[in-house]
Scaffold this motif. Sequence first.
Motif, mmCIF file in Angstrom:
data_model
loop_
_atom_site.group_PDB
_atom_site.id
_atom_site.type_symbol
_atom_site.label_atom_id
_atom_site.label_comp_id
_atom_site.label_asym_id
_atom_site.label_seq_id
_atom_site.Cartn_x
_atom_site.Cartn_y
_atom_site.Cartn_z
ATOM 1 N N UNK A 135 0.845 -1.207 0.000
ATOM 2 C CA UNK A 135 0.000 0.000 0.000
ATOM 3 C C UNK A 135 0.878 1.254 0.000
ATOM 4 N N UNK A 136 0.603 2.174 -0.902
ATOM 5 C CA UNK A 136 1.361 3.424 -0.956
ATOM 6 C C UNK A 136 0.425 4.601 -0.758
ATOM 7 N N UNK A 137 0.926 5.630 -0.088
ATOM 8 C CA UNK A 137 0.172 6.854 0.180
ATOM 9 C C UNK A 137 1.004 7.998 -0.393
ATOM 10 N N UNK A 138 0.482 8.617 -1.464
ATOM 11 C CA UNK A 138 1.284 9.523 -2.273
ATOM 12 C C UNK A 138 0.745 10.949 -2.148
ATOM 13 N N UNK A 183 0.233 17.269 8.509
ATOM 14 C CA UNK A 183 0.574 15.929 9.002
ATOM 15 C C UNK A 183 -0.627 15.113 9.456
ATOM 16 N N UNK A 184 -1.607 15.759 10.090
ATOM 17 C CA UNK A 184 -2.761 15.021 10.595
ATOM 18 C C UNK A 184 -3.549 14.378 9.460
ATOM 19 N N UNK A 185 -3.604 15.060 8.313
ATOM 20 C CA UNK A 185 -4.303 14.482 7.163
ATOM 21 C C UNK A 185 -3.590 13.223 6.663
ATOM 22 N N UNK A 186 -2.278 13.259 6.626
ATOM 23 C CA UNK A 186 -1.507 12.090 6.204
ATOM 24 C C UNK A 186 -1.662 10.967 7.221
ATOM 25 N N UNK A 187 -1.612 11.314 8.500
ATOM 26 C CA UNK A 187 -1.770 10.303 9.550
ATOM 27 C C UNK A 187 -3.144 9.646 9.477
ATOM 28 N N UNK A 188 -4.174 10.444 9.235
ATOM 29 C CA UNK A 188 -5.532 9.881 9.125
ATOM 30 C C UNK A 188 -5.633 8.919 7.936
ATOM 31 N N UNK A 189 -4.882 9.222 6.872
ATOM 32 C CA UNK A 189 -4.925 8.360 5.687
ATOM 33 C C UNK A 189 -4.221 7.030 5.928
ATOM 34 N N UNK A 190 -3.107 7.058 6.673
ATOM 35 C CA UNK A 190 -2.309 5.834 6.815
ATOM 36 C C UNK A 190 -2.687 4.981 8.029
ATOM 37 N N UNK A 191 -3.424 5.558 8.979
ATOM 38 C CA UNK A 191 -3.748 4.787 10.195
ATOM 39 C C UNK A 191 -4.485 3.475 9.911
ATOM 40 N N UNK A 192 -5.427 3.422 8.967
ATOM 41 C CA UNK A 192 -6.087 2.135 8.703
ATOM 42 C C UNK A 192 -5.111 1.011 8.325
#
Length: 428
Positions: free
Chosen positions: A336-339, A389-398
């Motif tokens: 899984x990648x988050x770009x 950062x919080x937006x990125x953290x919310x995306x990757x937490x799952x």
Amino acid sequence: MKVDTMRAIDRYVGIPLCFAVSWAFRIKEKLFRPKAQKPKKVLFVELSEMGSAILADPAMRWLKEQGCELHFVIFKSNAVSLDLLKTIPSDNIYTIRSDSFVTLTTDTLNFLKWCRKKGIDTVIDLELFSRVTSLMSRLSGAVNRVGYDGVHEEGLYRGNHLTHPVMYNPHMHISRNFMALVRAALQPAGEPYQRQLITQDEIDLARAEVSEKDQQKVIEKIRSLYPEFQPGKQRLMLVNPNASDLLPQRRWMADRFAEVIRTVLADYPDVLVVITGAPAEREGAESLKAAVNNHRCLNSAGVFLFNELVPLYSISALMVSNDSGPPHFASVTDLPTYVIFGPETPSLYGALGHSTPIYAGLACSPCVSAGNHRKTSCTDNQCLKAIYPEQVLNAIRPALDPVIVKTPVQSLEADLQKAQKAKTEEVS
């Protein structure tokens, strides 16, 4: 050679050359009309983008299935991207050095000889309105020349060299645009509109093969950075804070990467963060590691060879990256990648595979396109500053949070408790 220098050559040398060569061949073909020929030996031209070589792979495999022998020309510095899926045999890949105008010119002239030696009959130009590649296609000796055509667009002149012009669709993912090109190659020469549906199944990427031996080599390299690493007990989160000089505005801010990493390491004690990058990016990666100041944050820039990236991706839990090559390389695995996107749009250039874009979608974004040769004058990339950062953290937490699998007994007990609670609330 600097990117802006190559752009200047493409514009100020490419345009007059395209005009002159177009007229020279127009006169020649009035006297000696070339015979139509079915594509057999096909050359793909994609010089400057490593990620595009991956995005074009479904189209190349489709054409290979039609019985064509495939070839490829690419800048030498980007050729390793073709090794990931090995769709093109190494003997059929021609590389051009781009370190100076002299080597660029010399290798390009030798390329024209190579085309004739290989018997190339069809060229498919994957570049978006490049004059240099348009000239390479025309001078290659190929009877069939397929590429993007501006149709009614102004300012995109690159000569009249195409036998199979194809309208570039700026509202369709680039992998589908590539598929439109290869389909046009097998059709009669004619108008630029491809009236066909290209489905998702047709642009799915193949998966790279990874051996346990290659994975073990990667594990040993990680242990050289963190001796306590135990696969299965500790998870790897890869972080790619880099982006090529082609578009440096794609870089998310280092302090925000650091905040994401610090939070992940604090909230997930079983996670190791591995900062990736090329040898030239080691200093920047070391600065990021120092800003995080945690022994579970590792600097691996320059540690892994390119052919070790896929094994690394295959044993990792996820990747957080700027919009650059690594997410495309990872798309040949199940990682899984988050770009993080800014001046580009994921609608056109999102990585295939298990990729999630993080995109603010400002009114000015994307500010680069085929029409401006992917060059922007922006010096204040608010499109990235709008991503916190919080937006990125919310995306990757799952991807980081444990998945709780209920047994049938647990599920029944939970349903009974829920029903009892509802009944109590109803009575009260």
